[in-house]
Write a protein that holds these residues in place. Structure first.
Motif, mmCIF file in Angstrom:
data_model
loop_
_atom_site.group_PDB
_atom_site.id
_atom_site.type_symbol
_atom_site.label_atom_id
_atom_site.label_comp_id
_atom_site.label_asym_id
_atom_site.label_seq_id
_atom_site.Cartn_x
_atom_site.Cartn_y
_atom_site.Cartn_z
ATOM 1 N N PRO A 19 31.539 124.906 121.458
ATOM 2 C CA PRO A 19 29.757 124.142 121.477
ATOM 3 C C PRO A 19 28.774 124.348 122.616
ATOM 4 C CG PRO A 19 30.894 121.978 120.868
ATOM 5 C CD PRO A 19 32.763 122.979 121.246
ATOM 6 N N SER A 20 29.339 123.959 123.737
ATOM 7 C CA SER A 20 28.952 123.934 124.841
ATOM 8 C C SER A 20 28.000 125.189 125.836
ATOM 9 C CB SER A 20 29.724 122.879 125.878
ATOM 10 O OG SER A 20 30.920 123.288 126.598
ATOM 11 N N SER A 21 29.091 125.955 124.799
ATOM 12 C CA SER A 21 28.797 127.123 125.573
ATOM 13 C C SER A 21 28.179 127.746 124.211
ATOM 14 C CB SER A 21 29.541 127.606 126.957
ATOM 15 O OG SER A 21 30.887 128.314 125.867
ATOM 16 N N MET A 22 27.289 128.598 125.225
ATOM 17 C CA MET A 22 26.675 130.731 123.988
ATOM 18 C C MET A 22 27.488 131.333 123.375
ATOM 19 S SD MET A 22 24.081 130.085 122.464
ATOM 20 C CE MET A 22 23.415 131.763 122.400
ATOM 21 N N PRO A 23 27.817 131.649 122.417
ATOM 22 C CA PRO A 23 28.558 132.700 121.759
ATOM 23 C C PRO A 23 28.458 133.634 122.560
ATOM 24 C CG PRO A 23 27.484 132.389 120.412
ATOM 25 C CD PRO A 23 26.504 131.048 121.235
ATOM 26 N N GLU A 24 29.251 135.025 122.390
ATOM 27 C CA GLU A 24 29.528 135.576 123.177
ATOM 28 C C GLU A 24 29.637 137.098 122.312
ATOM 29 O OE1 GLU A 24 32.868 137.226 125.379
ATOM 30 O OE2 GLU A 24 33.281 134.981 126.527
ATOM 31 N N PHE A 25 28.373 137.054 122.223
ATOM 32 C CA PHE A 25 27.949 138.540 121.362
ATOM 33 C C PHE A 25 28.476 139.900 121.772
ATOM 34 C CE2 PHE A 25 24.235 135.277 121.256
ATOM 35 C CZ PHE A 25 24.446 135.433 120.220
ATOM 36 N N ASN A 26 29.685 139.889 121.009
ATOM 37 C CA ASN A 26 30.839 141.421 120.843
ATOM 38 C C ASN A 26 30.337 142.221 120.906
ATOM 39 O OD1 ASN A 26 31.700 140.165 123.465
ATOM 40 N ND2 ASN A 26 33.190 138.943 122.003
ATOM 41 N N GLU A 27 29.626 142.408 119.367
ATOM 42 C CA GLU A 27 28.803 143.278 118.156
ATOM 43 C C GLU A 27 27.663 143.729 118.980
ATOM 44 O OE1 GLU A 27 31.264 143.463 114.885
ATOM 45 O OE2 GLU A 27 31.240 141.281 114.644
ATOM 46 N N ARG A 28 27.377 145.212 119.374
ATOM 47 C CA ARG A 28 25.979 145.297 119.732
ATOM 48 C C ARG A 28 25.758 146.714 119.396
ATOM 49 N NH1 ARG A 28 23.493 142.542 124.689
ATOM 50 N NH2 ARG A 28 24.895 140.598 124.743
ATOM 51 N N TYR A 29 24.705 147.282 119.192
ATOM 52 C CA TYR A 29 24.199 148.826 119.442
ATOM 53 C C TYR A 29 24.555 149.099 120.679
ATOM 54 C CZ TYR A 29 23.296 148.962 114.608
ATOM 55 O OH TYR A 29 23.004 148.518 113.127
ATOM 56 N N ALA A 30 24.598 149.926 121.026
ATOM 57 C CA ALA A 30 24.346 151.145 121.819
ATOM 58 C C ALA A 30 22.978 151.046 121.792
ATOM 59 C CB ALA A 30 25.093 152.639 122.593
ATOM 60 N N PRO A 31 21.905 151.912 123.491
ATOM 61 C CA PRO A 31 20.917 152.194 123.260
ATOM 62 C C PRO A 31 20.359 153.249 122.286
ATOM 63 C CG PRO A 31 21.663 151.658 125.721
ATOM 64 C CD PRO A 31 22.804 152.197 124.855
ATOM 65 N N GLU A 32 21.182 154.372 122.248
ATOM 66 C CA GLU A 32 21.209 154.900 121.731
ATOM 67 C C GLU A 32 20.971 154.748 119.883
ATOM 68 O OE1 GLU A 32 25.127 156.127 122.822
ATOM 69 O OE2 GLU A 32 23.450 155.537 123.895
ATOM 70 N N GLN A 33 22.395 153.804 119.741
ATOM 71 C CA GLN A 33 22.029 153.314 118.194
ATOM 72 C C GLN A 33 21.028 152.366 117.493
ATOM 73 O OE1 GLN A 33 26.127 151.716 119.458
ATOM 74 N NE2 GLN A 33 26.691 153.344 117.508
ATOM 75 N N LEU A 34 20.886 151.526 119.119
ATOM 76 C CA LEU A 34 19.520 150.718 118.172
ATOM 77 C C LEU A 34 18.295 151.683 118.695
ATOM 78 C CD1 LEU A 34 18.169 148.017 118.261
ATOM 79 C CD2 LEU A 34 18.111 148.300 120.669
ATOM 80 N N SER A 35 18.151 153.090 119.101
ATOM 81 C CA SER A 35 16.766 154.057 118.874
ATOM 82 C C SER A 35 16.966 154.401 117.171
ATOM 83 C CB SER A 35 17.085 154.751 120.308
ATOM 84 O OG SER A 35 16.929 154.477 120.957
ATOM 85 N N SER A 36 18.496 154.480 117.395
ATOM 86 C CA SER A 36 18.640 155.329 115.778
ATOM 87 C C SER A 36 17.979 154.286 114.675
ATOM 88 C CB SER A 36 19.740 155.700 115.064
ATOM 89 O OG SER A 36 19.951 156.202 114.493
ATOM 90 N N HIS A 37 18.160 152.639 114.893
ATOM 91 C CA HIS A 37 17.859 152.302 113.747
ATOM 92 C C HIS A 37 16.917 151.784 113.712
ATOM 93 C CE1 HIS A 37 22.035 152.167 113.276
ATOM 94 N NE2 HIS A 37 22.185 151.203 112.141
ATOM 95 N N LEU A 38 16.075 152.063 114.912
ATOM 96 C CA LEU A 38 14.148 151.593 114.733
ATOM 97 C C LEU A 38 13.855 152.744 114.483
ATOM 98 C CD1 LEU A 38 14.352 150.022 118.910
ATOM 99 C CD2 LEU A 38 13.909 148.599 116.394
ATOM 100 N N ARG A 39 14.517 154.246 114.123
ATOM 101 C CA ARG A 39 13.574 155.307 113.583
ATOM 102 C C ARG A 39 14.011 155.057 112.565
ATOM 103 N NH1 ARG A 39 15.974 158.429 118.305
ATOM 104 N NH2 ARG A 39 17.812 158.411 117.155
#
Length: 537
Positions: free
Chosen positions: A20-40
């Protein structure tokens, strides 16, 4: 229920050994092109959220919060609002593209998306110490009213000391407004696409009118169909020719659809046939948004249908001719012979009337016989002026009796491939029509000329003429304006011209006479040899 679920969630985190003393690791994330696609994909929502956030936060002092948008899977798409809070989250690894799932510990986004209900996490509700000084309010956003699974989530993020009991109510109100705005924009987009699809179709003339009957839009084909120089946007729809009156009646009658309304209009080129559909465009509650009038020119289809009917009539007439023509002609011959034998016993005027009627019956039977013969033309090279002259010599005597002057104008004449008997039949039928239409003292001119490799034969009379409607129906079997006519003569002419690859057209106006134009492909100029026995001009 939310409190017990959060406690169970925190227990699982402890059992899994999460620190609990450290932030969790966000292992799941969009690649830049995936993020751009979802933003569209979520561009409309992002624009709406930006607008609502600017308006909402402008009424609050010191801009104390950050607004986050997450997609249906919990991936952060973007932030709006307090840049200081956004900077703090960036230091903690919370940036657009990361996913708030159950694997990262208790969070309002994952809990809201899984339950479909608003969720608030504050202070020690968070498992990680770094987040226990913050508060997060999250509300689900549904794309359609009937949806049970959220399409997105909207979150208020702030320091815990800035939280307020009314913020959840404000967030839910803001999310509801965003849903309505999103629905309205999507509806407008659908209507725009529909409108563009309607207006861009080349086959239909389209008019859009509002519920009050004012013209909203018109496409280019409707201007051409209605022969308008410019559109009538903003004008009352009933001012439009042809489509205006039925469109107004449809609107005043409650907006029910009217399909397949047949209409006709007289144009310079003749009568045109149209098909009109009137349809309402409504919202999801059934309220009328627009009325659409779609007009299509069906003249060509109507003509094709009439040609098909004419062909069917020809087949029937041909079969009928084969069956009865000989049976009629045999007794006609006997009757004519007996009348001639007993002519001295009958009053002259009665005798002439009976003989004229017998001759007329004989001509009609001849038409039937011609219609029943379907043999292909026996093509030979023929000299057109010779064919014309031989035919004129047959009708010239009758013209003199009727007081009709017969003129010849042989400008250019040559050779054509044709069946001489069939073409003489064509010429005889056309000339017979001309003499019957021309009054005493009138004139018939036969002109031969050449035009771009075609031998043109013009038969010009000074008779009663024809309307555009009559011209359009020339060649239809059993349709005639002549008293006592069969309507078969020009049907035979048309069929023979088609079998020769020739062209046939008529030019006429009521009271101005008629010009029949027959055209054949020329095979050369001059005579084939020998003198042509021309009658005196």
């Amino acid at each position: 229920m939310t409190e017990s679920r959060i406690e169970d969630w925190k227990r699982l985190c402890r059992e899994s050994g999460m620190d609990p003393s450290s932030m969790p690791e966000f292992n799941e994330r969009y690649a830049p092109e995936q993020l751009s696609s979802h933003l569209r994909r979520y561009a409309e929502l992002m624009d709406i959220c930006r607008s609502f956030t600017d308006e909402f936060l402008s009424s609050l002092p010191d801009n104390p919060m950050l607004v986050a948008i997450s997609d249906a899977e919990g991936y952060i798409l973007g932030f709006f609002g307090n840049k200081s809070i956004e900077g703090i989250l960036e230091q903690l690894g919370i940036v657009p593209g990361v996913r708030f799932s159950e694997a990262v510990g208790p969070n309002a986004i994952a809990l809201c998306l899984s339950t479909g209900k608003p969720v608030k996490l504050m202070g020690e509700d968070h498992y990680h110490i770094a987040l226990q000084g913050s508060a997060c309010y999250t509300s689900p956003l549904f794309l359609h009213r009937e949806d049970t699974r959220p399409w997105a989530a909207v979150s208020f993020m702030m320091m815990a000391e800035n939280s307020h009991p009314q913020l959840m109510a404000l967030l839910r109100s803001m999310t509801g407004s965003m849903e309505r705005e999103l629905e309205l924009r999507q509806r407008n987009n659908r209507q725009l696409i529909l409108t563009q699809a309607l207006l861009q179709t080349p086959h239909y003339g389209v008019v859009l009118a509002d519920p009050e009957g004012r013209i909203v839009l018109m496409n280019k084909p409707i201007l051409e169909l209605l022969q308008l120089e410019h559109d009538a946007q903003g004008e009352p729809c009933d001012k439009l020719p042809l489509v205006g009156p039925p469109l107004k009646v449809m609107l005043e009658g409650g907006g029910g659809p009217v399909l397949g309304l047949e209409m006709t209009a007289e144009r310079a080129e003749g009568q045109r046939h149209y098909l009109l559909d009137l349809l309402p465009i409504t919202d999801e509650d059934g309220g009328m948004l627009f009325a659409v009038a779609m007009l299509r020119d069906m003249t060509a289809a109507r003509q094709s249908d009439e040609m098909l009917q004419g062909a069917e009539k020809l087949v029937f007439a041909g079969q009928l001719a084969v069956s009865i023509a000989h049976e009629i002609r045999n007794p006609l011959t006997v009757i004519r012979g007996m009348l001639q034998f007993t002519s001295t016993r009958i009053k002259k005027e009665h005798y002439e009337l009976i003989m004229d009627e017998l001759d007329r019956i004989n001509l009609i039977v001849g038409d039937f016989m011609g219609l029943g013969k379907k043999q292909p033309p026996a093509l030979q090279l023929e000299e057109t002026s010779r064919l014309v002259e031989e035919t004129l010599q047959v009708v010239e005597f009758q013209c003199r009796l009727d007081g009709i002057a017969l003129h010849r104008e042989y400008e250019t004449h040559g050779h054509v491939l044709c069946d001489r008997n069939q073409i003489k039949q064509v010429l005889l039928n056309v000339l017979r029509n001309a003499t019957e239409a021309t009054p005493e003292g009138g004139q018939i001119t036969v002109r031969l000329a050449e035009e771009e490799g075609w031998q043109r034969i013009e038969i010009i009379d000074t008779g009663v003429g024809m309307t555009s409607v009559q011209i359009a129906r020339i060649g239809e079997p059993f349709r005639t304006s002549k008293k006592g006519g069969s309507g078969l003569g020009l049907a035979i002419v048309k069929r023979i011209m088609e079998s020769h690859g020739g062209r046939l057209r008529f030019q006429s106006e009521p009271g101005q006479g008629t010009t029949a134009v027959l055209e054949f492909v020329m095979q050369g100029q001059g005579t084939l040899g020998g003198e042509l026995p021309l009658a005196p001009h």
